[in-house]
Write a protein that holds these residues in place. Structure first.
Motif, short mmCIF file in Angstrom:
data_model
loop_
_atom_site.label_atom_id
_atom_site.label_comp_id
_atom_site.label_asym_id
_atom_site.label_seq_id
_atom_site.Cartn_x
_atom_site.Cartn_y
_atom_site.Cartn_z
N LYS A 131 26.60 -76.41 41.34
CA LYS A 131 27.79 -76.41 40.89
C LYS A 131 27.33 -76.09 40.22
CE LYS A 131 28.96 -79.60 44.88
NZ LYS A 131 29.59 -80.89 44.85
N LYS A 132 27.75 -76.50 38.65
CA LYS A 132 27.64 -75.68 37.55
C LYS A 132 27.24 -74.55 37.01
CE LYS A 132 26.28 -80.87 35.24
NZ LYS A 132 25.51 -81.56 34.28
N GLN A 133 25.96 -74.17 37.98
CA GLN A 133 26.00 -72.74 37.70
C GLN A 133 27.13 -71.69 38.34
OE1 GLN A 133 22.33 -71.61 39.52
NE2 GLN A 133 21.43 -73.86 38.71
N PHE A 134 27.17 -72.48 39.43
CA PHE A 134 28.54 -71.47 40.36
C PHE A 134 29.93 -71.55 39.68
CE2 PHE A 134 32.54 -70.75 43.11
CZ PHE A 134 31.80 -70.35 43.66
N GLN A 135 30.42 -72.38 38.74
CA GLN A 135 31.47 -72.61 37.99
C GLN A 135 30.71 -71.73 36.98
OE1 GLN A 135 32.27 -76.58 37.79
NE2 GLN A 135 32.91 -77.27 39.05
N ARG A 136 30.05 -71.67 36.12
CA ARG A 136 29.52 -71.14 34.87
C ARG A 136 29.65 -69.45 35.37
NH1 ARG A 136 25.92 -74.77 33.47
NH2 ARG A 136 24.06 -73.42 34.68
N ALA A 137 29.35 -69.30 36.09
CA ALA A 137 29.72 -67.70 37.27
C ALA A 137 30.60 -67.38 36.80
CB ALA A 137 28.15 -67.30 38.15
N LEU A 138 31.39 -68.24 37.76
CA LEU A 138 32.89 -68.19 38.38
C LEU A 138 33.38 -67.78 37.15
CD1 LEU A 138 35.07 -68.04 40.51
CD2 LEU A 138 35.75 -70.46 40.00
N ALA A 139 33.43 -68.61 35.70
CA ALA A 139 34.42 -68.42 34.93
C ALA A 139 33.98 -67.54 33.82
CB ALA A 139 34.07 -70.30 33.85
N SER A 140 32.95 -66.29 34.15
CA SER A 140 32.19 -65.72 32.75
C SER A 140 32.96 -64.56 33.73
CB SER A 140 30.62 -65.97 33.12
OG SER A 140 30.24 -65.90 34.05
N GLY A 141 32.92 -64.22 35.17
CA GLY A 141 33.88 -63.46 35.48
C GLY A 141 31.79 -62.60 36.26
N GLU A 142 31.89 -62.90 36.34
CA GLU A 142 29.69 -62.52 36.84
C GLU A 142 29.78 -62.55 37.92
OE1 GLU A 142 25.27 -63.77 36.91
OE2 GLU A 142 26.44 -64.67 35.56
N LEU A 143 30.53 -63.57 38.91
CA LEU A 143 30.71 -62.97 40.86
C LEU A 143 31.79 -61.77 40.59
CD1 LEU A 143 30.87 -67.05 41.48
CD2 LEU A 143 29.20 -65.63 41.52
N SER A 144 32.55 -62.07 40.03
CA SER A 144 33.31 -60.57 40.94
C SER A 144 32.41 -59.65 40.19
CB SER A 144 34.83 -60.66 39.35
OG SER A 144 34.27 -61.02 38.20
N LYS A 145 32.76 -58.90 39.97
CA LYS A 145 31.08 -58.14 39.74
C LYS A 145 30.68 -57.48 40.38
CE LYS A 145 30.58 -58.42 34.33
NZ LYS A 145 29.49 -58.68 32.86
N MET A 146 30.91 -59.00 41.12
CA MET A 146 29.80 -58.62 42.63
C MET A 146 30.38 -57.66 43.80
SD MET A 146 26.93 -61.99 42.03
CE MET A 146 25.89 -61.46 43.38
N ILE A 147 31.68 -58.15 43.68
CA ILE A 147 32.27 -58.04 44.67
C ILE A 147 33.09 -56.20 44.76
CG2 ILE A 147 34.75 -58.79 45.61
CD1 ILE A 147 34.22 -61.78 44.97
N GLU A 148 33.38 -55.62 45.10
CA GLU A 148 33.51 -54.69 45.51
C GLU A 148 35.47 -54.60 45.44
OE1 GLU A 148 33.88 -49.85 48.26
OE2 GLU A 148 32.93 -51.75 48.01
N PRO A 149 36.06 -54.19 44.57
CA PRO A 149 37.51 -54.43 44.94
C PRO A 149 38.12 -53.83 45.99
CG PRO A 149 37.04 -53.38 42.56
CD PRO A 149 35.53 -53.77 43.47
N TRP A 150 39.22 -54.42 46.23
CA TRP A 150 40.13 -54.20 48.11
C TRP A 150 41.19 -53.05 47.64
CZ3 TRP A 150 44.36 -56.55 49.83
CH2 TRP A 150 44.34 -56.44 51.16
N ASP A 151 41.63 -52.37 48.08
CA ASP A 151 42.83 -51.37 48.01
C ASP A 151 43.36 -51.98 49.15
OD1 ASP A 151 41.96 -50.31 45.87
OD2 ASP A 151 40.36 -48.81 47.23
N PRO A 152 44.53 -52.42 49.46
CA PRO A 152 45.09 -53.13 50.03
C PRO A 152 46.25 -51.49 51.01
CG PRO A 152 46.01 -53.70 47.42
CD PRO A 152 45.30 -52.89 47.84
N TRP A 153 45.55 -51.97 52.04
CA TRP A 153 45.94 -50.52 52.90
C TRP A 153 47.74 -50.23 53.40
CZ3 TRP A 153 50.70 -51.77 56.67
CH2 TRP A 153 51.04 -53.02 57.06
#
Length: 410
Positions: A131-153
């Motif tokens: 959980k600590k690792q997940f929260q650190r990755a979430l706070a640092s923005g590391e997780l967001s780099k793994m997600i392809e941005p979505w364009d609203p339809w």
């Protein structure tokens, strides 16, 4: 005859009648030269001077010699296998070193087994360290780099071509209802973020058949509230609400006063005020706060500008979202009073969405451009705060009428 000392780079010639000339080293300029570079004919006195006289000469000389030696070698199968073993050992050592240098630890065996077996892993399934690792990755923005941005339809060019039949159904659909349901489920599973959501599969009845009373004149305001919650949820889930049907349905109820709290906003300002207040609340503040709220207001304006058919499509997609959450809750065991209460709210929200979808289908096209202009006008009051760093508070229902949407705390 005395010996002559030559400092020129030009090579000298000697003969019995002409004693050898002594040439100073071209590199150090201290010793007499004894050798000549085979590539540039420079004179040098020692190995050190040779290595420093020209990097280009020394490197090319060594390279040519190595290539020549390798060309003469004919490695056998045993030599090749030894080289492969060495490379594999070096590769495994590099991987071990990189793992040792990494500050984070790997997932537990139990969590890995759940992932490999295809089971869903939620935050509560993680260990305290995970959980600590997940929260650190979430706070640092590391997780967001793994997600392809979505364009609203609703921002895609194809959204401008949406059309409906007179009965309110999409113009292209399968021949029978069972085939339609199967094709819809397959499409959602194969491509949950498809470009345009599906429209109604069956004709929309007149509002007069759904209610004996006249529709409320505030339905347009309620539509703004509902559209905002729909856009918020899709952006929050990056367009893939199917990944968490219950969670996405709960987000809709928490943002929309009409669907989640039985609210009856009477003005566009009041509806937007509540939605922005939820967006800036501690629960969603990390998603972008007011800046995200302004983007969502633009989303609502975009949907309204597309006209009635696009609005029906968005409400139909929202209805499917609520229905999916309701089905998932129904299948969960054991059942408790809290789950039953949530299902009841979702069922009521679904009815409201269907009613307003039928109402939207009956309205003239020019109504939506007027409503979009009203929403755009109310957005300007929120834009007054943009760029300011003063803390703000959202006006409550009693204060919203005739006052600014956001005001600074004195």
């Amino acid at each position: 005859m005395a010996e002559s000392i030559i400092t020129s780079d030009n090579p000298s010639s000697s003969s019995p009648l002409n004693p050898p000339s002594r040439i100073i080293c071209h590199v150090c300029q201290k010793q007499f030269s004894q050798y000549t570079c085979p590539r540039c004919n420079s004179r040098y006195c020692s190995l050190r001077c040779y290595k420093s006289h020209s990097l280009r000469c020394t490197e090319s000389f060594m390279r040519d010699n190595v290539v020549g030696e390798l060309g003469q070698m004919q490695p056998d199968d045993e030599t090749k296998q030894k080289m492969l073993d060495i490379l594999k050992r070096l590769h495994s050592e590099e991987e071990t070193d990189s793992m040792d240098e990494d500050d984070t630890t790997t997932l537990s065996d139990e969590t890995v087994q759940k992932i490999l077996s295809g089971d869903q892993v939620c935050f509560d399934d993680l260990s305290a360290e995970e959980k600590k690792q997940f929260q650190r990755a979430l706070a640092s923005g590391e997780l967001s780099k793994m997600i392809e941005p979505w364009d609203p339809w609703w921002l895609k060019p194809s959204a401008r071509t949406i059309s409906l039949s007179k009965e309110g159904t999409q113009l292209v659909q399968p021949l029978d209802k069972k085939e339609a349901l199967v094709s819809l489920e397959e499409d959602l599973e194969s491509n949950p973020s498809s470009e345009i959501p599906h429209g109604p599969e069956s004709p929309l009845p007149p509002v007069s058949k759904l209610s004996s009373t006249e529709p409320s004149p505030m339905l347009a305001v309620h539509l703004v509230d509902i559209l905002y919650s729909y856009c918020f949820t899709l952006r929050l889930y990056n367009g893939d609400w199917q990944s968490d049907a219950v969670g996405s349905a709960m987000v809709v109820l928490s943002v929309s006063a009409v669907l989640g709290q039985g609210g009856q906003p009477e003005t566009v300002l009041e509806a937007l005020s509540h939605c922005l207040e939820q967006t800036c609340s501690p629960a969603y503040r990390q998603m972008g706060g007011l800046q995200l709220g302004l983007i969502l207001i633009d989303d609502v304006i975009s949907l309204l500008s597309l006209g009635g058919p696009a609005l029906v499509y968005s409400l139909c997609d929202l209805q499917r979202l609520i229905q999916a959450g309701e089905r998932e809750l129904k299948s969960e065991k054991p059942k408790n009073s809290r789950r039953v209460e949530i299902r009841s709210k979702l069922k009521l929200a679904e009815r409201k969405i269907y009613f307003i979808m039928c109402w939207v289908h009956e309205q003239p096209g020019e109504a939506w451009s007027s409503l979009a202009a009203m929403v755009g006008g109310e957005k300007s009051s929120a834009m007054d705060y943009e760029g300011s760093k003063q803390p703000v508070k959202m006006s409550n229902k009693a204060e919203t009428r005739g006052r600014a949407l956001i005001e600074e705390i004195k």
